[in-house]
Write a protein that holds these residues in place. Structure first.
Motif, short mmCIF file in Angstrom:
data_model
loop_
_atom_site.label_atom_id
_atom_site.label_comp_id
_atom_site.label_asym_id
_atom_site.label_seq_id
_atom_site.Cartn_x
_atom_site.Cartn_y
_atom_site.Cartn_z
N GLN A 127 -11.23 4.22 5.19
CA GLN A 127 -11.22 2.85 5.68
C GLN A 127 -10.04 2.59 6.63
O GLN A 127 -10.19 1.92 7.64
N ARG A 128 -8.88 3.14 6.30
CA ARG A 128 -7.68 2.83 7.07
C ARG A 128 -7.60 3.68 8.34
O ARG A 128 -7.09 3.21 9.36
N VAL B 287 -10.03 4.92 0.68
CA VAL B 287 -9.02 4.15 1.41
C VAL B 287 -8.59 4.88 2.67
O VAL B 287 -8.37 4.27 3.73
N ASN B 288 -8.49 6.20 2.60
CA ASN B 288 -8.14 6.98 3.80
C ASN B 288 -9.20 6.81 4.88
O ASN B 288 -8.89 6.67 6.07
N CYS C 108 -13.25 -0.95 -3.38
CA CYS C 108 -12.78 -0.89 -1.99
C CYS C 108 -13.49 -1.90 -1.09
O CYS C 108 -13.11 -2.05 0.08
N GLN D 59 1.07 4.16 -2.85
CA GLN D 59 0.91 5.58 -2.59
C GLN D 59 2.08 6.39 -3.15
O GLN D 59 1.90 7.48 -3.68
N ASN E 106 -8.50 7.24 -3.20
CA ASN E 106 -7.67 7.66 -2.07
C ASN E 106 -8.51 8.15 -0.91
O ASN E 106 -8.19 7.89 0.26
N HIS F 260 0.83 -1.21 0.00
CA HIS F 260 0.00 0.00 0.00
C HIS F 260 0.87 1.26 0.00
O HIS F 260 0.58 2.23 -0.72
#
Length: 456
Positions: free
Chosen positions: A356-357, A353-354, A317, A283, A350, A279
């Motif tokens: 989710q993480r 994912v931001n 996602c 990025q 992005n 990951h």
């Protein structure tokens, strides 16, 4: 709001206008002191000598001929004053008017020159007889006028009109000159703004005056140096990411081969570490690509259904049914738009994912169009970001608050990638605290509505 001009052009114009007005006033003062006052003194001496001569002539005439003589003199001057009553009426009519400073000096000098018993000086405001002098002989009062000895106005009208025209022409000429000087500065400002947005600044012309050419040359060298550093950084990141993928691939293959033979907890931990490293590498690649695209030619616009693009990106996602339940879609009525599809997909990916993480479910995605602007919002229920750090986390390698970053540490490039892509397309990324807790990432994108296909 301050009344003082803010731009250099406005300040220079104000300075030039003030200098021109001051120069005109100084010219008026010099003209008054060196030209008008000597002329007034000379005219007053001539008028006093003329009055004394007329007074001597009247004294030599018989009493019954004096009035007729003054009538003829006044008729030549087109002044019908012959009695005290006329003088009194004229005086009452002129009383509200004030004498100009030069007129006052003119009268005072004549009065001092003919200051004898029975002599009076009175100013007339009627056309044709500006000055009336009363002479007393043998108990009789006689009025004589001396027209045309001095202007009835302190400042000639022609001079005022000429001065106003001169000032306006000078200001207009200064405006043209200043505008010509401001054009190179305007080009420098526009190029600097483009460079600040991450775009490739156009080369400035290095001709013209030496000062302007020096500024343009220095800016071009700075822009070229920054572009060179950006290319070197992109090449380094790309090479690093590429070199690290090979050992990561081998490590993943080894963990798959060890399934069922080694410690399951250890293998799961290694797989998570490998996923995290991949990951981070992705990025790095995305950030390098975003930086390159910001300075290169823009991606062509394609007709796309924004809501369909959002659904496709969300599906990328979602890995399982639990992930699907954690995603909420509130898609408004958005028309077919002209958008850079690949850039928009990377931005959405992005942001998702931001969330989710670094956030917590549920994650909601909202689309809407307001006043020719497309808004896409990605909201989570995580710990959020402190207000003082909302702008800082848009920078490369910047991390949010510890509570949010502790969930799944990253490289700090996700939001920086979104910010770079948004700036390259004149869009805007806003990070706001979500009501009830969490983070709201709002993408404000300029709207380009798609045209319907032409009918054959």
């Amino acid at each position: 709001m301050s009344a003082w001009p803010r731009t250099l052009f406005q300040r220079n114009m104000l300075l030039i206008a003030v200098l021109i007005v001051v120069a005109q006033l100084a010219s008026a003062v010099l003209f008054r002191e060196l030209v008008m006052k000597p002329r007034v003194r000379q005219s007053a001496q001539s008028a006093a000598q003329h009055i004394e001569a007329l007074q001597a002539g009247l004294a030599a005439l018989p009493r019954e001929q004096r009035q007729a003589f003054l009538d003829r003199m006044n008729a030549r001057a087109r002044v019908p004053l012959a009695s005290d009553a006329d003088a009194a009426r004229a005086s009452r009519r002129d009383r509200p008017q004030r004498l100009a400073p030069l007129e006052q000096a003119y009268i005072e000098q004549i009065t001092r020159s003919i200051s004898k018993d029975g002599a009076q000086v009175q100013w007339r405001r009627e056309p044709g007889h500006p000055l009336a002098v009363q002479i007393t002989l043998d108990g009789d009062h006689y009025w004589m006028t001396l027209p045309g000895l001095v202007s009835s106005q302190g400042v000639p009208r022609t001079w005022v009109i000429g001065s106003v025209i001169t000032v306006l022409l000078a200001i207009w000429g200064a405006w043209l000159i200043q505008r010509r000087l401001n054009r190179p500065l305007a080009r420098v400002i526009e190029a600097a703004r483009a460079l600040g947005r991450g775009e490739r600044a156009p080369a400035l012309p290095e001709d013209g005056p030496s000062e302007i050419a020096t500024v343009a040359k220095g800016f071009n060298e700075m822009a070229a140096s920054l572009a060179g550093h950006e290319r070197e950084r992109a090449l380094m990141l790309a090479g690093l990411s590429h070199d690290l993928r090979t050992p990561l691939t081998k490590m993943r293959l080894a963990t798959e081969m060890l399934q069922g033979q080694g410690d399951p907890a250890l293998l799961a931990s290694v797989e998570r570490s490998i996923d995290g490293m991949e990951h981070l590498l992705q990025q790095f690649m995305d950030f390098t690509r975003a930086s390159h695209d910001a300075g290169a030619a823009q991606e062509p616009l394609l007709q796309v259904d924004v809501n369909d693009l959002v659904r496709e990106t969300v599906a990328m996602c979602v890995l399982d049914e639990a992930g699907a339940r954690a995603m909420g879609l509130d898609l408004g009525e958005v028309p077919q738009l002209q958008l850079p599809v690949h850039a928009m997909r990377r931005v959405l990916l992005n942001l998702l994912v931001n969330a989710q993480r670094h956030g917590r479910p549920p994650i909601d995605v909202v689309t809407r169009v307001v006043q020719q602007r497309l808004f896409i919002e990605v909201m989570d229920r995580g710990p959020g970001i402190a207000a003082s750090e909302l702008e800082q986390v848009k920078r490369p390698f910047a991390q949010g608050n510890q509570a949010r970053s502790h969930l799944q540490p990253g490289a700090g490039l996700g939001l920086a990638i979104v910010e770079r892509i948004a700036q390259a397309h004149q869009a805007r990324l806003e990070l706001l605290p979500r009501e009830g807790g969490g983070l709201l990432a709002r993408l404000d994108w300029p709207l380009h509505e798609a045209r319907p296909p032409a009918q054959s």
